[in-house]
Write an enzyme that holds these catalytic residues in place. Structure first.
Site, PDB file in Angstrom:
ATOM      1  N   ASP A  29      -8.681   3.867  -7.029  1.00 35.39           N
ATOM      2  CA  ASP A  29      -7.228   3.690  -7.019  1.00 35.39           C
ATOM      3  C   ASP A  29      -6.663   4.123  -8.369  1.00 35.39           C
ATOM      4  O   ASP A  29      -7.216   3.787  -9.422  1.00 35.39           O
ATOM      5  CB  ASP A  29      -6.890   2.222  -6.728  1.00 35.39           C
ATOM      6  CG  ASP A  29      -5.430   2.021  -6.353  1.00 35.39           C
ATOM      7  OD1 ASP A  29      -5.163   1.658  -5.191  1.00 35.39           O
ATOM      8  OD2 ASP A  29      -4.555   2.237  -7.219  1.00 35.39           O
ATOM      9  N   ILE A  30      -5.543   4.821  -8.318  1.00 35.69           N
ATOM     10  CA  ILE A  30      -4.932   5.343  -9.552  1.00 35.69           C
ATOM     11  C   ILE A  30      -4.347   4.218 -10.397  1.00 35.69           C
ATOM     12  O   ILE A  30      -4.132   4.384 -11.602  1.00 35.69           O
ATOM     13  CB  ILE A  30      -3.852   6.396  -9.184  1.00 35.69           C
ATOM     14  CG1 ILE A  30      -3.613   7.369 -10.321  1.00 35.69           C
ATOM     15  CG2 ILE A  30      -2.547   5.733  -8.732  1.00 35.69           C
ATOM     16  CD1 ILE A  30      -2.820   8.606  -9.908  1.00 35.69           C
ATOM     17  N   ASN A  86      -3.108  -3.436   3.518  1.00 36.09           N
ATOM     18  CA  ASN A  86      -1.686  -3.744   3.517  1.00 36.09           C
ATOM     19  C   ASN A  86      -1.026  -2.982   4.654  1.00 36.09           C
ATOM     20  O   ASN A  86      -1.324  -1.808   4.880  1.00 36.09           O
ATOM     21  CB  ASN A  86      -1.063  -3.333   2.181  1.00 36.09           C
ATOM     22  CG  ASN A  86      -1.618  -4.120   1.015  1.00 36.09           C
ATOM     23  OD1 ASN A  86      -1.908  -5.311   1.145  1.00 36.09           O
ATOM     24  ND2 ASN A  86      -1.792  -3.463  -0.117  1.00 36.09           N
ATOM     25  N   GLY A  92       3.236  -4.832   1.904  1.00 29.91           N
ATOM     26  CA  GLY A  92       3.076  -4.144   0.627  1.00 29.91           C
ATOM     27  C   GLY A  92       2.493  -2.753   0.739  1.00 29.91           C
ATOM     28  O   GLY A  92       2.022  -2.194  -0.250  1.00 29.91           O
ATOM     29  N   GLN A  93       2.542  -2.166   1.944  1.00 26.08           N
ATOM     30  CA  GLN A  93       1.991  -0.818   2.092  1.00 26.08           C
ATOM     31  C   GLN A  93       2.924   0.197   1.447  1.00 26.08           C
ATOM     32  O   GLN A  93       4.135   0.193   1.705  1.00 26.08           O
ATOM     33  CB  GLN A  93       1.797  -0.476   3.578  1.00 26.08           C
ATOM     34  CG  GLN A  93       1.114   0.876   3.790  1.00 26.08           C
ATOM     35  CD  GLN A  93       0.838   1.171   5.261  1.00 26.08           C
ATOM     36  OE1 GLN A  93       1.259   0.430   6.143  1.00 26.08           O
ATOM     37  NE2 GLN A  93       0.136   2.260   5.517  1.00 26.08           N
ATOM     38  N   SER A  94       2.362   1.061   0.602  1.00 29.07           N
ATOM     39  CA  SER A  94       3.181   2.082  -0.056  1.00 29.07           C
ATOM     40  C   SER A  94       2.751   3.498   0.306  1.00 29.07           C
ATOM     41  O   SER A  94       3.521   4.439   0.121  1.00 29.07           O
ATOM     42  CB  SER A  94       3.139   1.898  -1.578  1.00 29.07           C
ATOM     43  OG  SER A  94       1.826   2.022  -2.062  1.00 29.07           O
ATOM     44  N   HIS A  99      -5.666   2.700   4.755  1.00 32.29           N
ATOM     45  CA  HIS A  99      -6.685   2.613   3.711  1.00 32.29           C
ATOM     46  C   HIS A  99      -7.112   1.166   3.523  1.00 32.29           C
ATOM     47  O   HIS A  99      -6.318   0.237   3.693  1.00 32.29           O
ATOM     48  CB  HIS A  99      -6.174   3.185   2.379  1.00 32.29           C
ATOM     49  CG  HIS A  99      -4.822   2.681   1.969  1.00 32.29           C
ATOM     50  ND1 HIS A  99      -3.663   3.171   2.505  1.00 32.29           N
ATOM     51  CD2 HIS A  99      -4.452   1.732   1.073  1.00 32.29           C
ATOM     52  CE1 HIS A  99      -2.627   2.556   1.967  1.00 32.29           C
ATOM     53  NE2 HIS A  99      -3.083   1.664   1.092  1.00 32.29           N
ATOM     54  N   HIS A 101      -8.533  -1.339   0.668  1.00 31.88           N
ATOM     55  CA  HIS A 101      -8.784  -1.551  -0.757  1.00 31.88           C
ATOM     56  C   HIS A 101     -10.110  -2.302  -0.892  1.00 31.88           C
ATOM     57  O   HIS A 101     -10.301  -3.347  -0.256  1.00 31.88           O
ATOM     58  CB  HIS A 101      -7.698  -2.427  -1.386  1.00 31.88           C
ATOM     59  CG  HIS A 101      -6.324  -1.828  -1.399  1.00 31.88           C
ATOM     60  ND1 HIS A 101      -5.755  -1.292  -2.545  1.00 31.88           N
ATOM     61  CD2 HIS A 101      -5.387  -1.685  -0.425  1.00 31.88           C
ATOM     62  CE1 HIS A 101      -4.532  -0.857  -2.266  1.00 31.88           C
ATOM     63  NE2 HIS A 101      -4.276  -1.092  -0.992  1.00 31.88           N
TER      64      HIS A 101
HETATM   65  P1  DGP Z   1      -0.871   0.283  -0.620  1.00 29.14           P
HETATM   66  O1  DGP Z   1       0.169  -0.329  -1.492  1.00 29.14           O
HETATM   67  O2  DGP Z   1      -1.745  -0.734   0.115  1.00 29.14           O
HETATM   68  O3  DGP Z   1      -0.263   1.322   0.318  1.00 29.14           O
HETATM   69  O4  DGP Z   1      -1.865   1.031  -1.591  1.00 29.14           O
HETATM   70  C1  DGP Z   1      -1.690   2.349  -2.010  1.00 29.14           C
HETATM   71  C2  DGP Z   1      -2.532   2.534  -3.238  1.00 29.14           C
HETATM   72  O5  DGP Z   1      -2.642   3.925  -3.475  1.00 29.14           O
HETATM   73  C3  DGP Z   1      -1.951   1.935  -4.508  1.00 29.14           C
HETATM   74  O6  DGP Z   1      -2.803   0.860  -4.942  1.00 29.14           O
HETATM   75  C4  DGP Z   1      -1.945   3.056  -5.525  1.00 29.14           C
HETATM   76  C5  DGP Z   1      -2.777   4.130  -4.858  1.00 29.14           C
HETATM   77  N1  DGP Z   1      -2.333   5.486  -5.115  1.00 29.14           N
HETATM   78  C6  DGP Z   1      -1.074   5.959  -4.963  1.00 29.14           C
HETATM   79  N2  DGP Z   1      -1.047   7.262  -5.262  1.00 29.14           N
HETATM   80  C7  DGP Z   1      -2.316   7.607  -5.605  1.00 29.14           C
HETATM   81  C8  DGP Z   1      -2.914   8.848  -6.005  1.00 29.14           C
HETATM   82  O7  DGP Z   1      -2.294   9.901  -6.116  1.00 29.14           O
HETATM   83  N3  DGP Z   1      -4.252   8.816  -6.285  1.00 29.14           N
HETATM   84  C9  DGP Z   1      -4.985   7.665  -6.177  1.00 29.14           C
HETATM   85  N4  DGP Z   1      -6.289   7.743  -6.480  1.00 29.14           N
HETATM   86  N5  DGP Z   1      -4.456   6.497  -5.785  1.00 29.14           N
HETATM   87  C10 DGP Z   1      -3.133   6.479  -5.508  1.00 29.14           C
END
Ligand code: DGP
Length: 113
Positions: A29-30, A86, A92-94, A99, A101
């Site tokens: 995760d970034i 999420n 809290g899904q973004s 996916h 976690h």
């Molecule tokens: P959620 O909020 O459950 O939809 O989690 C999305 C996650 O994705 C969040 O924890 C940050 C991660 N994320 C967003 N953009 C990127 C990206 O470009 N690369 C990576 N590795 N993770 C990302």
């Protein structure tokens, strides 16, 4: 532009990949919220958990099996870890590509915020 995680699957956007097989991809995760924070995704685009149906049972089984495999490979199973999905705004899904976690490396509080 399309889906961010589809672009990661297609290697159009770089990611720190920790596992890849025919059906799933796992990458860090970034914005990690735990010492180990990996996202496991199906290569096939499914936007959200609420879009799945019994027809996706195999995909979901592969997803969670891969998540457990990642946790094992990264040394989390002895002390424990958490899998989180999420869904939607309140969940809290973004990113709208399903996916899981994988969180570990510290004691995690419950309930989540
Ligand atoms: P959620 O909020 O459950 O939809 O989690 C999305 C996650 O994705 C969040 O924890 C940050 C991660 N994320 C967003 N953009 C990127 C990206 O470009 N690369 C990576 N590795 N993770 C990302």
């Amino acid at each position: 532009m399309g889906c961010l995680f589809c672009n990661i699957v297609e290697k159009k956007i770089p990611a720190a990949i920790v596992h890849e097989d025919e059906h799933t991809l796992a990458f860090r995760d970034i914005n990690p919220v735990a010492p180990t924070h990996v996202l496991v995704i199906p290569k096939k685009h499914v936007a959200a958990m609420h879009d799945t149906s019994p027809a996706d049972a195999e995909l979901l089984g592969r997803l969670f099996t891969a998540a457990n495999g990642v946790a094992r490979e990264l040394g989390l199973v002895d002390k424990g870890y958490r899998l989180v999905v999420n869904d939607g705004a309140d969940g809290g899904q973004s990113v709208f590509h399903v996916h899981v976690h994988v969180l570990g490396g510290r004691s995690l509080a419950w309930p989540p915020g």
